[in-house]
Design a protein around this motif. Structure first.
Motif, PDB file in Angstrom:
ATOM      1  N   SER A 192       0.822  -1.213   0.000  1.00  0.00           N
ATOM      2  CA  SER A 192       0.000   0.000   0.000  1.00  0.00           C
ATOM      3  C   SER A 192       0.853   1.260   0.000  1.00  0.00           C
ATOM      4  O   SER A 192       0.651   2.166  -0.808  1.00  0.00           O
ATOM      5  CB  SER A 192      -0.924  -0.009   1.225  1.00  0.00           C
ATOM      6  OG  SER A 192      -1.668   1.181   1.308  1.00  0.00           O
ATOM      7  N   VAL A 193       1.848   1.301   0.882  1.00  0.00           N
ATOM      8  CA  VAL A 193       2.695   2.489   1.000  1.00  0.00           C
ATOM      9  C   VAL A 193       3.575   2.645  -0.238  1.00  0.00           C
ATOM     10  O   VAL A 193       3.739   3.746  -0.763  1.00  0.00           O
ATOM     11  CB  VAL A 193       3.546   2.408   2.277  1.00  0.00           C
ATOM     12  CG1 VAL A 193       4.545   3.565   2.341  1.00  0.00           C
ATOM     13  CG2 VAL A 193       2.643   2.431   3.504  1.00  0.00           C
ATOM     14  N   SER A 194       4.152   1.540  -0.717  1.00  0.00           N
ATOM     15  CA  SER A 194       5.009   1.608  -1.902  1.00  0.00           C
ATOM     16  C   SER A 194       4.224   2.081  -3.123  1.00  0.00           C
ATOM     17  O   SER A 194       4.708   2.914  -3.905  1.00  0.00           O
ATOM     18  CB  SER A 194       5.629   0.231  -2.180  1.00  0.00           C
ATOM     19  OG  SER A 194       6.384   0.246  -3.368  1.00  0.00           O
ATOM     20  N   THR A 195       3.017   1.562  -3.287  1.00  0.00           N
ATOM     21  CA  THR A 195       2.198   1.972  -4.435  1.00  0.00           C
ATOM     22  C   THR A 195       1.843   3.445  -4.353  1.00  0.00           C
ATOM     23  O   THR A 195       1.971   4.184  -5.339  1.00  0.00           O
ATOM     24  CB  THR A 195       0.913   1.123  -4.493  1.00  0.00           C
ATOM     25  OG1 THR A 195       1.258  -0.263  -4.551  1.00  0.00           O
ATOM     26  CG2 THR A 195       0.092   1.483  -5.717  1.00  0.00           C
ATOM     27  N   LEU A 219      -0.260   8.638   4.082  1.00  0.00           N
ATOM     28  CA  LEU A 219       0.207   9.174   5.358  1.00  0.00           C
ATOM     29  C   LEU A 219      -0.803   8.886   6.478  1.00  0.00           C
ATOM     30  O   LEU A 219      -0.421   8.542   7.606  1.00  0.00           O
ATOM     31  CB  LEU A 219       0.453  10.675   5.238  1.00  0.00           C
ATOM     32  CG  LEU A 219       1.662  11.071   4.389  1.00  0.00           C
ATOM     33  CD1 LEU A 219       1.686  12.569   4.151  1.00  0.00           C
ATOM     34  CD2 LEU A 219       2.958  10.628   5.058  1.00  0.00           C
ATOM     35  N   VAL A 220      -2.087   9.016   6.166  1.00  0.00           N
ATOM     36  CA  VAL A 220      -3.118   8.674   7.150  1.00  0.00           C
ATOM     37  C   VAL A 220      -3.056   7.185   7.476  1.00  0.00           C
ATOM     38  O   VAL A 220      -3.176   6.772   8.633  1.00  0.00           O
ATOM     39  CB  VAL A 220      -4.514   9.065   6.620  1.00  0.00           C
ATOM     40  CG1 VAL A 220      -5.611   8.544   7.534  1.00  0.00           C
ATOM     41  CG2 VAL A 220      -4.625  10.581   6.470  1.00  0.00           C
ATOM     42  N   PRO A 238       9.678  -5.270  12.874  1.00  0.00           N
ATOM     43  CA  PRO A 238      10.485  -4.060  13.093  1.00  0.00           C
ATOM     44  C   PRO A 238      11.090  -3.512  11.808  1.00  0.00           C
ATOM     45  O   PRO A 238      11.085  -2.308  11.576  1.00  0.00           O
ATOM     46  CB  PRO A 238      11.557  -4.533  14.079  1.00  0.00           C
ATOM     47  CG  PRO A 238      10.968  -5.713  14.770  1.00  0.00           C
ATOM     48  CD  PRO A 238      10.096  -6.375  13.752  1.00  0.00           C
ATOM     49  N   TYR A 239      11.626  -4.403  10.930  1.00  0.00           N
ATOM     50  CA  TYR A 239      12.237  -3.914   9.702  1.00  0.00           C
ATOM     51  C   TYR A 239      11.194  -3.270   8.797  1.00  0.00           C
ATOM     52  O   TYR A 239      11.466  -2.293   8.104  1.00  0.00           O
ATOM     53  CB  TYR A 239      12.947  -5.058   8.970  1.00  0.00           C
ATOM     54  CG  TYR A 239      12.022  -6.058   8.315  1.00  0.00           C
ATOM     55  CD1 TYR A 239      11.619  -5.895   7.001  1.00  0.00           C
ATOM     56  CD2 TYR A 239      11.548  -7.153   9.014  1.00  0.00           C
ATOM     57  CE1 TYR A 239      10.770  -6.815   6.393  1.00  0.00           C
ATOM     58  CE2 TYR A 239      10.709  -8.069   8.423  1.00  0.00           C
ATOM     59  CZ  TYR A 239      10.322  -7.900   7.103  1.00  0.00           C
ATOM     60  OH  TYR A 239       9.475  -8.788   6.508  1.00  0.00           O
ATOM     61  N   LEU A 271       8.432   1.774   6.522  1.00  0.00           N
ATOM     62  CA  LEU A 271       7.225   2.594   6.442  1.00  0.00           C
ATOM     63  C   LEU A 271       7.501   4.008   6.937  1.00  0.00           C
ATOM     64  O   LEU A 271       7.046   4.989   6.334  1.00  0.00           O
ATOM     65  CB  LEU A 271       6.107   1.955   7.273  1.00  0.00           C
ATOM     66  CG  LEU A 271       5.528   0.627   6.782  1.00  0.00           C
ATOM     67  CD1 LEU A 271       4.361   0.220   7.655  1.00  0.00           C
ATOM     68  CD2 LEU A 271       5.085   0.713   5.330  1.00  0.00           C
ATOM     69  N   LEU A 272       8.254   4.116   8.036  1.00  0.00           N
ATOM     70  CA  LEU A 272       8.537   5.445   8.585  1.00  0.00           C
ATOM     71  C   LEU A 272       9.434   6.251   7.650  1.00  0.00           C
ATOM     72  O   LEU A 272       9.287   7.474   7.535  1.00  0.00           O
ATOM     73  CB  LEU A 272       9.191   5.302   9.958  1.00  0.00           C
ATOM     74  CG  LEU A 272       8.304   4.699  11.053  1.00  0.00           C
ATOM     75  CD1 LEU A 272       9.065   4.600  12.365  1.00  0.00           C
ATOM     76  CD2 LEU A 272       7.028   5.520  11.242  1.00  0.00           C
TER      77      LEU A 272
END
Length: 446
Positions: free
Chosen positions: A141-144, A169-170, A182-183, A188-189
């Protein structure tokens, strides 16, 4: 294949495949730190991680899985592929889901090559504005969202870029607390910080930042951001936005260098000599390789040609800063126009210490920059209509008189209340399992 595998595993297969390709392209471009034996080996194995082969592998997964026809049936209401998250009791999910994530992988490769139109085009089978398999896997989701938003950003479609960045971001803010790997949380951050930097540049280039103390103005662009995102943006990049609003090019340079992906060149360098690397890229890399090589030869110097791994990045940075340079006089022009409702071209030229012909060019440029293409529905991510994104609109009428009108973005009170109702419902669901408080004190004493 007769097995069912978790979608997370299948996504990480595609993600790692692209990461290995990207890392090798960075490695083979660092010619200055390699021995003669390493250079000879790279020259003999110039087909290793070839970009055409990488694209062919991903395209083969798309074709063999027939995922495009599956997604077309889903859009027509004949299948519920996304609702079932790709799983099926009667057949394996591996090939179909790998094909699905390969579409996202193809998109990422084209972004890394700097071909943003093709990057958006390959995602046409996936409806990016509805929940899908990629929205159920946090990394996907974040990569896309990051790569789609970056492709829109480099295509000067700032409202569409902000729409995808804001949603991601939401999403990160809601899910980072519950992250179990953790990785994965670190990645994501990092993407979150990169997207905040890209949002800051989108807001400035979209006319939503000025040179005041806040560095922030309420415009059509900024209204697309959620309140929490706006607060974090002010905190993280308020000073940067103020500098960019004043036309400080180094601020754009810093944020772009931090937030852009690690671009790759499609052709490997041919030898250890600095000149040979550039010539080989121009000869064998097609239009993109030639452009990157030409840019390095023109402005990178000997070291830039030797360390070939950053040529693609330098070319994309050069293109971006060229676009930024076209905004040079617009903040001053906008500030003057906001002071008047009617003013002549000659008077405004005197106020800005320029001639009328130059002012007309700046007005034409500002008129062009005040509009962008925005997606308003459609089967393709490239669809869209032209909309005004500036807080100032003007027309040059008879007698060279400039008629200025303030553009007031429509208030979306309904959206505001709907968002807060959804937040309240979520809180009530979280509190439902809690036991009610029981007062055990002395009521008479109270």
């Amino acid at each position: 294949v007769n097995m069912q595998l978790p979608n997370l595993w299948l996504w990480e297969m595609i993600d790692e495949f692209i990461y290995q390709f990207q890392s090798f392209c960075q490695y083979r471009g660092k010619l200055s730190v390699k021995t003669k034996e390493e250079l000879a080996l790279l020259k003999d194995c110039d087909q290793v991680w070839n970009v055409v082969g990488v694209l062919n592998y991903l395209q083969a997964l798309v074709d063999k899985s027939e995922i495009v026809s599956v997604l077309e049936k889903e859009r027509a209401g004949l299948d519920n592929f996304s609702e079932k998250e790709g799983y099926d009791y009667h057949s394996s999910n591996v090939l179909r889901t790998l094909g699905y994530f390969s579409l996202i992988g193809l998109h990422r490769i084209h972004v890394l090559l700097g071909d943003y139109t093709t990057a958006l085009k390959v995602l046409d089978p996936i409806d990016l504005n509805k929940p899908g398999i990629f929205t159920k896997v946090p990394g996907a989701s974040v990569s896309t969202a990051y790569h789609v938003g970056f492709a829109y950003f480099m295509s000067k479609r700032y409202t569409d870029a902000i729409r995808h960045f804001n949603a991601s971001l939401v999403f990160i803010n809601r899910h980072k607390v519950g992250a179990t790997r953790p990785y994965s949380l670190d990645l994501l951050l990092k993407k979150q910080e990169q997207m905040y930097a890209l949002v800051a540049m989108c807001v400035v280039l979209g006319g939503g930042a000025g040179g005041g103390q806040s560095g922030f103005a309420t415009t059509t662009v900024t209204r697309l951001l959620e309140e929490g995102v706006v607060g974090s943006l002010r905190e993280k990049h308020g000073d940067d936005m103020s500098r960019m609003g004043q036309g400080v090019v180094s601020a754009f340079d810093e944020l772009f260098s931090y937030s852009c992906p690690k671009f790759v060149t499609p052709a490997p360098p041919a030898g250890a000599a600095a000149g040979a690397g550039v010539v080989a890229a121009a000869a064998g890399g097609g239009e993109e390789g030639a452009a990157a090589a030409g840019g390095g030869a023109a402005g990178g110097g000997n070291n830039a040609a030797t360390n070939y791994n950053e040529e693609a990045y330098r070319q994309q940075l050069r293109l971006f800063l060229t676009e930024v340079a076209s905004y040079d006089k617009l903040p001053v022009l906008r500030s003057f126009l906001k002071l008047y409702t009617t003013i002549s071209v000659a008077k405004l030229a005197d106020l800005m210490d320029t001639d009328a012909a130059t002012l007309r060019q700046q007005l034409t440029c500002m008129k062009q920059k005040s509009r962008c293409v925005e997606w308003r529905g459609g089967a393709s991510a490239l669809d869209g209509v032209s909309v005004c994104i500036s807080d100032v609109d003007f027309n040059v009428g008879a007698g060279d008189m400039i008629h200025v009108t303030d553009v007031t973005p429509p208030k979306r009170n309904g959206d505001y209340f709907l968002r807060h109702l959804a937040k309240q419902n979520t809180l009530m669901e979280d509190l439902a399992p809690a036991k009610p408080l029981v007062f055990k004190g002395n009521l008479a004493a109270v």
